[in-house]
Motif scaffolding. Structure first.
Motif: not given
Length: 318
Positions: A77, A55-60, A66, A72-75
């Motif tokens: 997968v 999994e990656f957070d969008y912010a990363s 963002k 809307h979790a924002g990841k």
């Protein structure tokens, strides 16, 4: 919101794709399908096998938008769907109404292209304009009305990214017929006699974030729209520009209100209290919490349908 950049879209997408590939195990480096999870439908990620799973957070992720919207979790997968098909799921999407540019909203699609994706499944929660649609029904989108695009708010506006596609991509064939056939077959196999129904229809994109007025709903219906929502179409335009096959499904989470508002001097208002007058205006009104709740209650059917559809597409004997 993701910071805008003056770098060409191909360069930005290449950086993001490289970032992801460097951190993925070999079996997940070349996913075969991308699935976009709309409002209340993030539970689709639970259908991926636990191992391998990344999994990656969008912010990363470089240049990824963002998110600011509930539901809307924002990841991103990555994992195996049905234990066999390498897939990437967007759990939550960016929307134009959040203040993102339409280029940022569609940026993940270009990243998917550079990851080798050739098929995308997009889901959303939508308002039903067609009177035959009930809350909980699923609609296969087979065409769209992109009023914002016709007015110039278009994800392909500006210099063309030749690395992705042609300057003037056709959209008359946007909604892949073979993929839609697979959905109907999957529905008959895993849903069948459930009380909800599977339809095909036309989706109208609106900018949001306010829900539509009664007059706007009547106008969209007269234009030929069966559904209305605030996402999906810009992503589809960019996907087709990139040569990605597209499948899009809407979950009907509320029914549009068409009845005109009574005139202030209408006879039926005589003797009504403020509470009664307010109740007349509130009837059928949409709100985001109800959309999310409708999505949660119907999510199981949507998950089963997509899992079986992917099986039909990539493992026809399943």
């Amino acid at each position: 919101m993701a910071p805008s950049s003056n770098l060409p879209s191909f360069q930005r997408a290449s950086e993001a794709a490289s970032f992801l590939k460097e951190r993925l195990p070999e079996i997940l480096k070349a996913p075969r399908v991308a699935i976009v999870c709309g409002s209340g439908l993030g539970g689709l990620a639970s259908t991926l096998h636990e191992l391998p799973r990344v999994e990656f957070d969008y912010a990363s992720i470089p240049y990824f938008p963002k998110l600011t919207v509930a539901g809307h979790a924002g990841k991103l997968v990555f994992g195996l769907l049905n234990g066999q098909v390498p897939a990437v799921l967007m759990v939550g999407r960016a929307h134009y109404y959040e203040g993102h540019s339409v280029d940022d909203v569609t940026f993940p699609v270009r990243v998917f292209k550079l990851l080798g994706i050739d098929s995308m499944i997009l889901t959303n929660a939508a308002g039903g304009l067609n009177p035959d649609y009930m809350v909980g029904d699923v609609v296969l989108i087979n065409d769209h009305i992109f009023l914002a695009g016709l007015a110039g708010i278009h994800p392909l506006r500006g210099p063309n990214s030749e690395e992705f596609g042609l300057r003037f991509p056709p959209l008359s064939d946007a909604y892949d017929l073979e993929l839609r056939r697979h959905v109907h077959q999957a529905w008959n196999r895993v849903i069948g006699t459930d009380k909800s129904k599977l339809h095909e229809g036309v989706y109208a994109f609106v900018g949001g974030p306010s829900y539509e007025t009664r007059a706007e709903c009547r106008m969209l219906r007269q234009l030929g729209a069966d559904l209305v929502g605030m996402s999906t179409v810009p992503e589809i335009v960019v996907a087709r520009h990139c040569g990605i096959r597209v499948l899009a499904l809407s979950l009907v989470t509320n029914k549009a209100v068409f009845a005109p508002i009574p005139r202030g001097d209408a006879h039926i208002l005589q003797g009504k209290s403020m509470t009664e007058l307010d109740a007349m205006l509130q009837e059928g009104k949409a709100n985001h919490e109800e959309v999310l709740e409708a999505g949660r209650s119907a999510a199981t059917n949507m998950q089963k349908l997509i899992v079986q559809t992917v099986a039909n597409i990539f493992n026809p004997s399943s």
